[in-house]
Write a protein that holds these residues in place. Structure first.
Motif, short mmCIF file in Angstrom:
data_model
loop_
_atom_site.label_atom_id
_atom_site.label_comp_id
_atom_site.label_asym_id
_atom_site.label_seq_id
_atom_site.Cartn_x
_atom_site.Cartn_y
_atom_site.Cartn_z
N TYR A 140 0.83 -1.21 0.00
CA TYR A 140 0.00 0.00 0.00
C TYR A 140 0.87 1.26 0.00
O TYR A 140 1.83 1.36 0.76
N LEU A 141 0.50 2.19 -0.86
CA LEU A 141 1.28 3.42 -0.97
C LEU A 141 0.49 4.64 -0.50
O LEU A 141 1.01 5.51 0.19
N GLY A 142 -0.77 4.71 -0.86
CA GLY A 142 -1.53 5.87 -0.43
C GLY A 142 -2.88 5.94 -1.12
O GLY A 142 -3.37 4.95 -1.67
N GLU A 143 -3.46 7.14 -1.08
CA GLU A 143 -4.83 7.30 -1.57
C GLU A 143 -4.91 8.50 -2.50
O GLU A 143 -4.27 9.53 -2.25
N VAL A 144 -5.71 8.35 -3.55
CA VAL A 144 -5.91 9.46 -4.47
C VAL A 144 -6.79 10.51 -3.80
O VAL A 144 -7.92 10.22 -3.40
N MET A 145 -6.27 11.72 -3.66
CA MET A 145 -7.01 12.80 -3.00
C MET A 145 -7.71 13.70 -4.01
O MET A 145 -8.65 14.41 -3.68
N GLU A 146 -7.17 13.75 -5.23
CA GLU A 146 -7.79 14.59 -6.26
C GLU A 146 -7.47 13.98 -7.62
O GLU A 146 -6.35 13.51 -7.85
N ALA A 147 -8.46 13.97 -8.49
CA ALA A 147 -8.27 13.50 -9.86
C ALA A 147 -8.76 14.60 -10.79
O ALA A 147 -9.98 14.78 -10.95
N GLU A 148 -7.85 15.36 -11.35
CA GLU A 148 -8.21 16.49 -12.21
C GLU A 148 -8.05 16.06 -13.66
O GLU A 148 -6.93 15.85 -14.14
N LYS A 149 -9.18 15.91 -14.33
CA LYS A 149 -9.18 15.35 -15.68
C LYS A 149 -8.22 16.11 -16.60
O LYS A 149 -8.25 17.34 -16.66
#
Lengths: 402, 382
Positions: B302-311
Motif C-alpha cells: 500500500y502506498l496511499g490514496e488518491v485525494m484529487e483526480a483532475e481530468k
C-alpha cells in the motif's frame, strides 16, 4: 483539597487520520478498531500496517492506544483472535478493550496486554468490577447508567482503574443488552451490526381512549455532555474520561480532544475550571453536529429529559470545510475540501493549541495554481500560507441559514 | 430433560404440579425484571411449593448500578432461607453470591456468551457452586449440542416464551402518558415503525425500566426431542404474558411431540411463534456489505490514496507508507468500484509543483492524470 491525579482524555479514532487528529489536538489516549473484533463494522478501521503506524505516532507524542476487541464473539470468530493478539503485543498497544469473557481469557492467556472491560459488558457495581479484576482486568469502562458518585465507590472498593464516558452518543439500552438488530434485521448488534433501531420513529398504541397512536422517537437518547462535571470526575478519582464516536468526523475527533484536554489542563493549572473559557468550550462543543445534550445518569438516574424524541436530522451551525493536508511557505495551505466554500467566505482554521484563526478566503487556488471562485468537495485547494497552521488542522465555516 | 417455569400465584403452582414439573422459578418485584411478587407473596408461594415438593429458585436477574445493588441485598437475604437456589444475570450478583452465600446458583448467560471459552470460564469462576447455566437463545442447534456435551454443568434453554430485545433502566413510556402512571405500576404499549417490517412490538415499562419484545414468541417445542437427545437438562417455558394453562399442553408436547396437536396449538395460541436462530445463525453475513471492502485494502504494498483526480491534468496522491514514492515506481491503482489500473509515473511533482525524484510519507505526490481513476482510489506499488 487540590486533586493530585487527573484523568486522561480518551478520544475515538475511527481511522489513522482521526487518530492523528485526536492526538495532535491533545487527547492523552485514543481507542481504535482493527478490521475485526470491534463493534463498528461500518467504520473505516485500521489495517495492521495502520495500527503499527498509529501506535508509533501516538507513542512518539506521549499518547496511548487502546484497541477494541469488544464484540461478543462466536466460537468461529474466536479462532482468529490469537494471531491478532500476538500482533497487538508485538506493536505494543497499551491496552485492549474487551466485553466477552472468552476474549478476556484468550488475551490473558496469550499476552500481558492490559485488559480494559468495555462498557458493552455493562459493569455497574462493585461486585461486578471485583469479578472482572479477578479475571485479569486492569480497568473497567463503566456502564453509562452509573453515576459519578457510584463510580467513585466502585473504584475505591474494587481497587481498579475506572473509565467513564463524558461525551457522545448513547445507547438507550444497557450496552450489550439490545438485540433488536439481531432479530429484526439479521445483523448482530453485539458483533458490530447495530442498525440503530432505537433511533427510529415508532407509533405507539398505549390503549389510551383519548388519543390516536402516538408517533414518537421514544427510544432515542440525547447525547451525553459532561464538561461541567469535570470537577466531580476528578474528585472521585476517575482515571479516564472517554469520548464516544469512532464513526464520527475528523472535526468531531479534533474538537472533542481539544476542548476536553484544554479544560482539563485549565483545571490542573488553576484547581478549578469555572472561567470565561467554560463558555467558550461549551460553544466549541456546539460547533460539531450533535443531538441535544444531557448529563444522563452522571449525577442522578436519567429522567424523561434525557430522551431525544426527535428525528435524526441534526444540523450544526458549523460544518467542516476540510482538513489541512500540507502547509508551507512554498505550497501555501492545501486543504482537502469536504464541503464547498466560496471566495470571500469567512473560515476558521483550528490550530492544535489556542483559539481558532479567522481567515477570509480572498484568494483560493486549485492545485494547479489557477484561481477558484467556488470550491468543490473531494478536491484540493490552496489558501495563502499562515504561520502556525499545520497538516491535520481542521477548517470549518459557520453555516449560513437559507 | 426437565421443564422449568415461573409461577405467579397459588393456582399456577397447582397447574405446574399437574403438568409434572418438579421445580418453580419465583420472581420478586424488587429483584426480577418482570417480577410482580412481594416478599409476603413469595413466602406464601414458597410454603405451598414445599407442600407440593417443588424446588424453588429465586430469580435475581435485574442489572444493578451500585445503589440498586445495595437496596436489593436485604431482600435477597430475607428470602434466602426459603429457597433452594438463586438465578442471577448481573456479573456482580454472581460474584456476590459466590463469595457470600452457600447456595446453588443458576447463572443466566443468555446475553452474549456465544463461545465455549466464555462459558467454561464462567463455570470455573464459580467455585463449584454453579448448578446450572442458562444458554443464549441466539445459539443454533449444532452449537447447543456442542455446549451441552462439553460443559461440566447442566444447561437450560428457553423453550417457549417472549424474546426480550431491549432493556433500559429509563422510563420511556410514562413521559408519554403521565395520566396512566397513577393507575398502573406497569405500563404497556404496542410499537411499530415504518423503518422496520415488523409491527406490534410489545413494550413494557415497570419499576426496573423499559423492555421491548419481539412480535413473535420463541418456540422450540418441535425440537424438544432433539434437544433431549443432545443432553439438554432443562427447558424453560415462560407464560407470564399469556395464559398459564397452556403449560399443560406444552408439557405434553414436550414429552411426546405430536405435529397435529402442535398445529392446533399454534392456531390457538394468541401470538405467532418463531424458532429464532435455532436452525442457523447468520447474523454476521451482511457485514461485508456494510462498507466497500475495496476501500479497506490497504495492506501489503500500500502506498496511499488518491485525494484529487483532475481530468487531463493530474492525480494527487497522499503518500501514506513510510517508504514514500519514487519516480521509478510502477503503481497499481484500485478504483472504488474494483477496476485496477497499472501505471508508470511519467511526471512526479511535490505540492509546490516542482519536479522531484521522490516524495516522503505524509506529503502530496502529483502525477500525471490517469483516465478512469477517481478520488478515494487506493494506490499500491506494483
Amino acid at each position: 483539597m487540590k486533586a493530585t491525579s487527573f484523568p486522561e482524555i480518551l478520544a475515538p479514532a475511527g481511522s489513522l487520520d482521526k487518530l492523528k487528529v485526536a492526538v495532535l489536538y491533545g487527547a492523552n489516549a485514543v481507542y481504535v478498531g482493527g478490521q475485526k473484533f470491534g463493534l463498528r463494522t461500518a467504520a473505516e478501521n485500521f489495517t495492521l500496517d495502520e495500527l503499527r503506524e498509529g501506535v508509533a505516532f501516538a507513542h512518539a507524542r506521549g499518547a496511548q492506544v487502546y484497541v477494541v476487541l469488544n464484540s461478543f464473539l462466536h466460537d468461529k470468530d474466536l479462532v482468529e483472535l490469537p494471531s491478532f493478539v500476538e500482533f497487538l503485543s508485538e506493536i505494543k498497544v497499551d491496552a485492549v478493550i474487551v466485553s466477552d469473557l472468552g476474549v478476556v481469557k484468550t488475551v490473558r492467556d496469550l499476552s500481558i496486554i492490559p485488559i480494559h472491560i468495555s462498557t458493552q459488558a455493562s459493569t455497574l457495581n462493585v461486585e461486578s468490577a471485583k469479578l472482572w479484576k479477578k479475571m485479569g482486568a486492569t480497568r473497567i469502562v463503566l456502564g453509562r447508567e452509573v453515576s459519578i458518585k457510584e463510580a467513585g465507590k466502585i473504584k475505591r472498593e474494587a481497587e481498579i482503574e475506572i473509565e467513564m464516558f463524558i461525551h457522545g452518543s448513547m445507547c438507550m439500552a444497557y450496552s450489550g443488552h439490545c438485540v433488536i438488530s439481531n432479530f429484526t434485521q439479521g445483523r448482530d448488534s453485539n458483533r458490530g451490526g447495530c442498525a440503530h433501531s432505537c433511533r427510529f420513529e415508532y407509533s405507539l398504541d398505549m390503549g389510551l381512549s383519548t388519543m390516536e397512536k402516538k408517533k414518537v422517537f421514544f427510544m432515542s437518547s440525547k447525547d451525553l455532555e459532561g464538561i461541567r462535571l469535570l470537577p466531580e470526575f476528578i474528585n472521585e478519582g476517575i482515571d479516564s474520561l472517554k469520548i464516544e464516536g469512532r464513526m464520527k468526523s475528523n472535526l468531531y475527533a479534533g474538537t472533542m480532544s481539544k476542548v476536553y484536554s484544554e479544560a482539563l489542563n485549565f483545571y490542573k493549572e488553576h484547581g478549578h475550571f469555572y472561567s470565561d473559557s467554560l463558555l467558550e468550550w461549551e460553544a466549541e462543543l456546539n460547533k460539531v453536529s450533535h443531538r441535544a445534550y444531557t448529563e444522563a445518569a452522571l449525577v442522578e438516574k436519567a429522567g424523561a429529559d434525557s430522551i431525544f424524541n426527535e428525528r435524526e436530522n441534526v444540523e450544526s451551525e458549523w460544518q467542516l470545510v476540510g482538513t489541512v493536508v500540507e502547509a508551507s511557505l512554498k505550497s501555501g495551505i492545501i486543504i482537502e475540501v469536504r464541503n464547498a466554500f466560496n471566495q470571500g467566505d469567512k473560515l476558521e482554521i483550528v490550530p492544535f493549541k489556542g483559539s481558532a484563526r479567522e481567515v477570509v478566503a480572498h484568494e483560493i487556488m486549485d492545485l494547479s495554481m489557477r484561481p477558484v471562485q467556488r470550491t468543490k468537495p473531494t478536491t484540493l485547494v490552496r489558501l495563502p500560507y499562515i504561520e502556525g497552521i499545520e497538516a491535520f488542522n481542521l477548517v470549518r465555516q459557520q453555516v449560513v441559514s437559507k | 430433560m426437565k421443564m422449568t417455569t415461573y409461577a405467579q400465584s397459588l393456582h399456577d403452582l397447582s397447574v405446574l404440579k399437574e403438568a409434572g414439573l418438579d421445580e418453580v422459578i419465583l420472581a420478586h418485584e424488587s429483584l426480577s425484571r418482570f417480577g410482580k411478587l412481594s416478599t409476603p407473596e413469595i413466602l406464601k408461594l414458597v410454603a405451598r411449593a414445599k407442600e407440593l415438593h417443588l424446588q424453588v429458585y429465586l430469580e435475581w436477574d435485574i442489572l444493578m448500578t451500585q445503589n440498586v445493588f445495595e437496596s436489593a441485598l436485604p431482600v435477597v437475604l430475607e428470602l434466602l432461607p426459603s429457597i433452594d437456589g438463586i438465578r442471577v444475570q448481573d456479573p456482580g450478583a454472581l460474584h456476590w453470591v459466590i463469595e457470600n452465600l452457600d447456595t446453588k446458583i443458576h447463572f443466566i448467560a443468555e446475553n452474549g456468551n456465544h463461545n465455549i471459552t466464555a462459558l467454561e470460564t464462567w463455570i470455573s469462576l464459580s467455585k463449584g457452586k454453579l448448578e446450572r447455566i442458562v444458554l443464549s437463545l441466539e445459539l443454533s442447534k449444532s452449537t447447543i449440542e456442542d455446549y451441552v456435551k462439553r460443559l461440566s454443568v447442566p444447561c437450560e434453554l428457553l423453550g417457549f416464551g417472549r424474546i426480550l430485545l431491549f432493556y433500559t433502566p429509563r422510563a420511556l413510556l410514562s413521559p408519554l402518558a403521565p395520566e396512566k402512571i397513577a393507575q398502573n405500576s406497569e405500563l404497556v404499549a404496542l410499537g411499530e415503525s415504518e423503518e422496520s417490517p415488523h409491527k406490534g412490538f410489545p413494550i413494557v415499562e415497570n419499576r426496573h425500566g423499559t423492555f421491548m419484545f419481539h412480535i413473535k414468541e420463541f418456540c422450540l417445542i418441535e425440537f424438544a426431542q432433539e434437544l433431549k437427545e443432545f443432553g439438554l437438562k432443562y427447558l424453560r417455558v415462560d407464560l407470564r404474558w399469556t395464559d398459564f394453562s397452556y403449560l399443560l399442553r406444552l408439557s405434553q408436547l414436550i414429552q411426546v411431540f405430536n405435529s397435529e396437536e402442535f398445529d392446533h396449538f399454534k392456531q390457538e395460541y394468541p401470538q405467532d411463534l418463531m424458532r429464532g436462530f435455532y436452525l442457523v445463525n447468520k447474523t454476521d453475513v451482511l457485514f461485508p456489505k456494510l462498507k466497500n471492502g475495496r476501500l479497506q485494502k490497504r495492506e501489503g504494498n500500500y502506498l496511499g490514496e488518491v485525494m484529487e483526480a483532475e481530468k487531463g491534468s493530474h492525480l494527487a496522491i497522499m503518500v501514506k507508507n513510510s517508504r514514500g514514492i519514487k519516480k521509478s515506481d510502477k503503481l497499481s491503482i484500485l478504483h472504488p468500484e474494483g477496476k485496477t489500473f497499472e501505471v508508470s509515473i511519467h511526471s512526479l511533482k511535490n505540492s509546490a509543483l516542482e519536479e522531484v525524484e521522490e516524495i516522503p510519507q505524509n506529503k502530496l505526490a502529483v502525477i500525471q492524470f490517469v483516465g478512469g481513476v477517481w478520488v478515494k482510489s487506493q494506490v499500491f506499488l506494483s
